[in-house]
Design an enzyme around this catalytic site. Structure first.
Site, PDB file in Angstrom:
ATOM      1  N   GLY A  76      36.704  41.404  45.736  1.00 17.16           N
ATOM      2  CA  GLY A  76      37.203  42.024  46.911  1.00 17.16           C
ATOM      3  C   GLY A  76      36.419  43.144  47.865  1.00 17.16           C
ATOM      4  O   GLY A  76      36.603  42.778  48.964  1.00 17.16           O
ATOM      5  N   THR A  77      35.873  43.691  47.506  1.00 20.37           N
ATOM      6  CA  THR A  77      34.904  44.655  47.650  1.00 20.37           C
ATOM      7  C   THR A  77      34.192  43.700  48.897  1.00 20.37           C
ATOM      8  O   THR A  77      33.904  43.797  49.939  1.00 20.37           O
ATOM      9  CB  THR A  77      34.564  45.870  46.848  1.00 20.37           C
ATOM     10  OG1 THR A  77      35.318  46.390  46.070  1.00 20.37           O
ATOM     11  CG2 THR A  77      33.241  46.376  47.450  1.00 20.37           C
ATOM     12  N   ASN A 155      47.345  49.548  47.161  1.00 21.64           N
ATOM     13  CA  ASN A 155      46.853  49.701  45.906  1.00 21.64           C
ATOM     14  C   ASN A 155      47.980  50.598  45.017  1.00 21.64           C
ATOM     15  O   ASN A 155      47.988  50.249  43.879  1.00 21.64           O
ATOM     16  CB  ASN A 155      45.726  49.314  45.328  1.00 21.64           C
ATOM     17  CG  ASN A 155      45.216  49.953  46.307  1.00 21.64           C
ATOM     18  OD1 ASN A 155      44.596  50.486  47.985  1.00 21.64           O
ATOM     19  ND2 ASN A 155      43.843  51.389  45.625  1.00 21.64           N
ATOM     20  N   GLN A 183      45.963  43.067  47.076  1.00 22.27           N
ATOM     21  CA  GLN A 183      47.233  43.167  46.397  1.00 22.27           C
ATOM     22  C   GLN A 183      47.947  42.691  46.806  1.00 22.27           C
ATOM     23  O   GLN A 183      49.194  42.240  46.611  1.00 22.27           O
ATOM     24  CB  GLN A 183      47.848  45.021  46.801  1.00 22.27           C
ATOM     25  CG  GLN A 183      46.543  46.059  45.715  1.00 22.27           C
ATOM     26  CD  GLN A 183      46.423  46.250  44.666  1.00 22.27           C
ATOM     27  OE1 GLN A 183      46.914  44.899  43.441  1.00 22.27           O
ATOM     28  NE2 GLN A 183      45.474  45.870  43.860  1.00 22.27           N
ATOM     29  N   SER A 203      40.959  38.452  45.854  1.00 24.27           N
ATOM     30  CA  SER A 203      40.436  38.954  44.771  1.00 24.27           C
ATOM     31  C   SER A 203      40.705  38.448  43.733  1.00 24.27           C
ATOM     32  O   SER A 203      42.087  38.202  43.267  1.00 24.27           O
ATOM     33  CB  SER A 203      40.386  40.410  44.369  1.00 24.27           C
ATOM     34  OG  SER A 203      39.907  40.770  43.531  1.00 24.27           O
ATOM     35  N   GLY A 204      40.369  37.738  42.631  1.00 25.81           N
ATOM     36  CA  GLY A 204      40.539  36.804  41.935  1.00 25.81           C
ATOM     37  C   GLY A 204      41.449  37.695  40.423  1.00 25.81           C
ATOM     38  O   GLY A 204      41.967  37.506  40.391  1.00 25.81           O
ATOM     39  N   HIS A 205      40.633  38.415  40.569  1.00 27.19           N
ATOM     40  CA  HIS A 205      41.217  39.705  39.516  1.00 27.19           C
ATOM     41  C   HIS A 205      42.640  39.914  39.290  1.00 27.19           C
ATOM     42  O   HIS A 205      43.480  41.101  38.685  1.00 27.19           O
ATOM     43  CB  HIS A 205      40.587  40.355  38.311  1.00 27.19           C
ATOM     44  CG  HIS A 205      40.068  41.911  39.567  1.00 27.19           C
ATOM     45  ND1 HIS A 205      40.144  43.155  38.860  1.00 27.19           N
ATOM     46  CD2 HIS A 205      39.193  41.674  40.459  1.00 27.19           C
ATOM     47  CE1 HIS A 205      40.310  43.641  39.766  1.00 27.19           C
ATOM     48  NE2 HIS A 205      39.465  43.374  40.469  1.00 27.19           N
ATOM     49  N   THR A 241      23.903  31.070  44.138  1.00 29.77           N
ATOM     50  CA  THR A 241      23.866  30.149  43.270  1.00 29.77           C
ATOM     51  C   THR A 241      25.935  30.208  43.072  1.00 29.77           C
ATOM     52  O   THR A 241      26.350  31.228  42.598  1.00 29.77           O
ATOM     53  CB  THR A 241      23.266  30.242  41.484  1.00 29.77           C
ATOM     54  OG1 THR A 241      21.896  29.846  42.304  1.00 29.77           O
ATOM     55  CG2 THR A 241      23.969  28.838  41.058  1.00 29.77           C
ATOM     56  N   CYS A 329      38.617  61.534  39.088  1.00 33.77           N
ATOM     57  CA  CYS A 329      37.428  62.463  38.485  1.00 33.77           C
ATOM     58  C   CYS A 329      36.195  62.317  39.167  1.00 33.77           C
ATOM     59  O   CYS A 329      35.894  61.635  39.016  1.00 33.77           O
ATOM     60  CB  CYS A 329      37.673  62.467  37.018  1.00 33.77           C
ATOM     61  SG  CYS A 329      36.941  64.181  36.274  1.00 33.77           S
TER      62      CYS A 329
HETATM   63  N1  PLP Z   1      41.105  46.566  48.098  1.00 33.06           N
HETATM   64  C1  PLP Z   1      42.522  46.288  47.211  1.00 33.06           C
HETATM   65  C2  PLP Z   1      43.223  47.082  47.951  1.00 33.06           C
HETATM   66  C3  PLP Z   1      42.196  46.510  45.663  1.00 33.06           C
HETATM   67  O1  PLP Z   1      43.259  47.157  45.461  1.00 33.06           O
HETATM   68  C4  PLP Z   1      41.093  46.106  45.126  1.00 33.06           C
HETATM   69  C5  PLP Z   1      40.633  46.527  43.523  1.00 33.06           C
HETATM   70  O2  PLP Z   1      41.073  47.817  43.525  1.00 33.06           O
HETATM   71  C6  PLP Z   1      39.920  46.105  46.410  1.00 33.06           C
HETATM   72  C7  PLP Z   1      40.028  46.102  47.601  1.00 33.06           C
HETATM   73  C8  PLP Z   1      38.925  45.548  45.576  1.00 33.06           C
HETATM   74  O3  PLP Z   1      38.949  44.440  45.195  1.00 33.06           O
HETATM   75  P1  PLP Z   1      37.706  43.724  43.844  1.00 33.06           P
HETATM   76  O4  PLP Z   1      37.797  44.983  43.031  1.00 33.06           O
HETATM   77  O5  PLP Z   1      38.011  43.035  43.607  1.00 33.06           O
HETATM   78  O6  PLP Z   1      36.457  44.028  44.246  1.00 33.06           O
END
Ligand code: PLP
Length: 406
Positions: A76-77, A155, A183, A203-205, A241, A329
């Site tokens: 996602g980032t 999030n 999210q 984002s997949g995870h 790739t 932190c």
């Molecule tokens: N955007 C939001 C709202 C998120 O909650 C997160 C991850 O916590 C991200 C972006 C980043 O996603 P990734 O962990 O796949 O880089």
């Protein structure tokens, strides 16, 4: 073995989710048998294109996009960074970006980097309940605004922004609109055909696929230039790739996400509501952060006056319970959440905030277990640091839009 050693009560699904067994099963052959490179000239590699195509269709279906509008990324980032980068690089005379104060670090840190490079970034404020005043968005848009990037769902609090309305404002002013739906996808209806969104990140995870795979939706005809250039993969829009097993897993998870949305999400909401009401009823001087209604069905953010969230998390961990605080932190000191402070919470109250986020694998037993373990932990910590009961109630009552249970 103690009860805690026996069980993991995972209530941190906004951080990451368990990879679904069906996803692992779908991915496995791409490690063991079909491990070729899809860009190769021979069949052992290039026949995998049909599997990539299928995954692209599955991910597109989750957000009602066209398959060609999906670019696979690493996370996602990367998707967020790429969207903003593309808007700036394709409109070099526009050097202003609008986002909000409550975005994920993927936007906040990228914005700070852009500022160092001489770009201007406007961070829109939020209301005490975490909502946004779109009038401020209208006022912030300038002739040199290259892009507006606004998250679909927060999030930390789960608060939903009015993305359709925000996108319509941007369209009427000719400014590209990107939304971070990392999210939101799989938890609420995300339909790119219902709104004027130009780019959207997932984002997949966060939806039961593995970490390390994401996607960026880029609406047809949106000017786009690659962030990562290389071997021409993704039709020249993202080099590197193809990560076939992860893309296939993401596809499977997206297909399951469509089912979860109709079949499971109501159950998740019911569990979340039980957890939240249980906390607010059982623990004095606690409050919910964020609006009640315009919110993800799985997220509960609460704060407890007079305790440090980090201490609570440590004690919950000993009971096998995984949750999270919004705080980070930094160089040894605990910084309160930028989201909660943007909502007007005092730093002392924000430091006592915890996030519980549920997923499709949570059960009623998980909620009951948390409701059994959490109240004595809060009571114990409060007894160790006796404080200002009256002030605490007032502080909580003043915490924006919060429900007080005293
Ligand atoms: N955007 C939001 C709202 C998120 O909650 C997160 C991850 O916590 C991200 C972006 C980043 O996603 P990734 O962990 O796949 O880089």
């Amino acid at each position: 073995m103690s009860e805690a050693e026996n069980r993991t009560c995972y209530l941190d699904n906004n951080a990451t989710t368990r990879v679904a067994p069906e996803v692992v099963e779908a991915m496995t052959p791409y490690f063991t048998e079909n491990w070729g490179n899809p860009s190769a000239a021979y069949g052992f590699g290039n026949r995998l294109h049909k599997d990539l195509d299928q995954a692209r269709e599955q991910v597109a279906a989750l957000i009602n996009a066209e398959p060609q509008e999906i670019i696979f990324t690493s996370c996602g980032t990367e998707s967020n960074n790429s969207a903003i980068h593309a808007a700036l690089i394709t409109q070099p005379n526009k050097r202003h970006v609008i986002t909000t104060k409550v975005e994920h670090a993927a936007n906040i840190a990228y914005g700070a980097q852009l500022q160092k490079q001489g770009y201007e970034v406007t961070y829109l404020p939020v209301e005490p309940d975490g909502s946004i005043d779109l009038h401020l968005l209208e006022l912030a848009i300038r002739p040199d605004t290259a892009i507006v990037s606004m998250m679909w769902a927060n999030n930390e609090t789960g608060v939903l922004f009015p993305i359709h309305e925000a996108a319509a404002i941007c369209r009427s002013k000719g400014v590209p609109f990107h939304t971070d739906a990392v999210q939101a996808a799989g938890k609420v209806d995300v339909d790119v055909k219902l709104s004027e969104v130009d780019m959207l990140s997932i984002s997949g995870h966060k939806l039961n696929a593995p970490k390390g795979v994401g996607a960026l939706f880029v609406k047809r005809r949106t000017p786009y230039e690659s962030f990562i250039t290389g071997g021409g993969q993704e039709r020249g829009r993202r080099g590197g790739t193809y990560n076939v097993p992860y893309i296939v897993g993401f596809g499977k998870a997206a297909e399951m996400g469509v089912i979860h949305l109709t079949r499971d999400i109501h159950r998740v909401r019911t569990l979340r509501d039980k957890l939240e009401q249980g906390i607010l009823n059982q623990i004095k001087v606690s409050c919910r952060n964020g609006s009640h209604d315009a919110r993800l069905p799985n997220t509960c953010n609460v704060c407890f006056h007079g305790v440090e969230a980090e201490a609570v998390l440590l004690m919950l961990d000993r009971e096998g319970i995984c949750a999270s605080s919004g705080s980070a932190c930094k160089t040894g000191s605990i910084e309160p959440s930028h989201v909660l402070t943007a909502m007007g919470l005092k730093p002392s109250l924000a430091r006592g905030a915890l996030r519980f986020s549920l997923g499709v694998y949570n059960t009623e037993e998980d909620v009951d277990y948390l409701l059994e373990k959490l109240p004595p932990i809060i009571n114990k910590l409060r007894a160790e640091t006796p404080g200002d009961g009256e002030d605490a109630a007032v502080a909580v009552a003043n915490a924006g839009g919060a429900v007080v249970s005293a």
